[in-house]
Design an enzyme around this catalytic site. Structure first.
Site, short mmCIF file in Angstrom:
data_model
loop_
_atom_site.label_atom_id
_atom_site.label_comp_id
_atom_site.label_asym_id
_atom_site.label_seq_id
_atom_site.Cartn_x
_atom_site.Cartn_y
_atom_site.Cartn_z
N HIS A 1 2.82 3.42 -9.08
CA HIS A 1 2.75 1.98 -9.25
C HIS A 1 4.47 1.61 -9.69
CE1 HIS A 1 -1.20 1.65 -7.86
NE2 HIS A 1 -1.80 2.23 -8.58
N LEU B 1 13.73 -19.20 -3.89
CA LEU B 1 12.58 -18.43 -3.45
C LEU B 1 11.35 -18.67 -3.90
CD1 LEU B 1 11.57 -15.69 -1.27
CD2 LEU B 1 11.67 -14.53 -3.72
N GLY C 1 -0.13 5.25 -4.17
CA GLY C 1 -1.09 6.47 -4.81
C GLY C 1 -0.38 7.69 -3.97
N ASP D 1 0.78 -1.21 -0.09
CA ASP D 1 0.12 0.06 -0.11
C ASP D 1 0.75 1.38 0.05
OD1 ASP D 1 -2.78 -0.15 0.24
OD2 ASP D 1 -2.69 -1.55 1.92
#
Ligand code: FPP
Length: 224
Positions: free
Chosen positions: A19, A113, A5, A2
């Site tokens: 982004h 991974l 923006g 998060d």
């Protein structure tokens, strides 16, 4: 992941620019994870509810995801990263679904991974869909449910339950992420915006996690 923006808005940039910067943080985190003995990393890149964002933002996120897969595939193979995209695939543009299949196949031998990227993912939808698949009669109900959940989300069978959930940007919500799989997860909410997340944040998060007393409902912590 998060805060893309808000990171962009604070610099007078477009959300897409946020982004794009978030994708750089993804790259850094994927590189740092194995060095911190993280064997599975799941990133929530696009939720089923994110379809409700403006088409231009959805378009730029999808473009970014496809570009990431195409550009990073070779590096993932070189670094022993195995990709597994979890979520629905039937609503993705065919070119993205193909890029996912191509990258999953190219990286299938990776053992350093397991990188899981959640795209068009909703834990509640997955649980509802899994509950509609026929159960195996002789199997342990919870184990059998995980098998069905893995099947509807395209998750690799045998992926361990979640140990630690990190949420950035100060939000303190679960937001329909891995609800079943994180039943005994530890949670860490960090103020840092995702584009600023780096190796030091991850290192500190792992150290914090290692100091937690995980009892799984018992009185004593399990020996780790
Ligand atoms: C949430 O923050 C972030 C997203 C919905 C998108 C996450 C996508 C990326 C980091 C880029 C690409 C990912 C990969 C795996 C290459 P927000 O945009 O809602 O931020 P805000 O809360 O500040 O508005």
């Amino acid at each position: 992941m998060d805060g893309n923006g808000r990171w962009a808005a604070s610099r007078g940039l477009s959300r897409s620019a946020g982004h794009r910067q978030g994708a750089q943080a993804v790259r850094r985190t994927v590189e740092a994870a194995p060095e911190l003995d993280i064997s599975t990393l799941t990133l929530f890149a696009f939720s089923a509810d994110n379809w409700q964002r403006p088409p231009s933002e959805v378009g730029s996120l999808m473009f970014l995801l496809q570009k990431y897969l195409d550009n990073e595939s070779r590096r993932m193979v070189e670094n022993g990263v195995r990709l597994n995209v979890i979520g629905r695939r039937d609503r993705l543009q065919p070119a993205i679904a193909r890029a996912i299949a191509r990258t999953e196949e190219a990286t299938a031998e990776g053992t350093g991974l397991l990188l899981r990227v959640a795209i068009d993912y909703s834990a509640r939808q997955a649980i509802a869909a899994a509950s509609q698949l026929p159960p195996r009669q002789d199997a342990d109900p919870a184990e059998d449910f995980v098998r069905r959940l893995d099947r509807v989300t395209h998750a690799l069978a045998g992926t361990p339950a979640v140990d630690l959930v990190i949420r950035t940007s100060g939000e303190q919500r679960v937001s329909d992420f891995l609800l079943w799989e994180s039943a005994y997860a530890e949670f860490l909410f960090l103020p840092v915006l995702w584009p600023d997340f780096d190796r030091h944040h991850l290192e500190a998060a792992v150290a914090d996690f290692r100091g937690r007393n995980r009892r799984f409902g018992r009185l004593q912590a399990l020996a780790s």
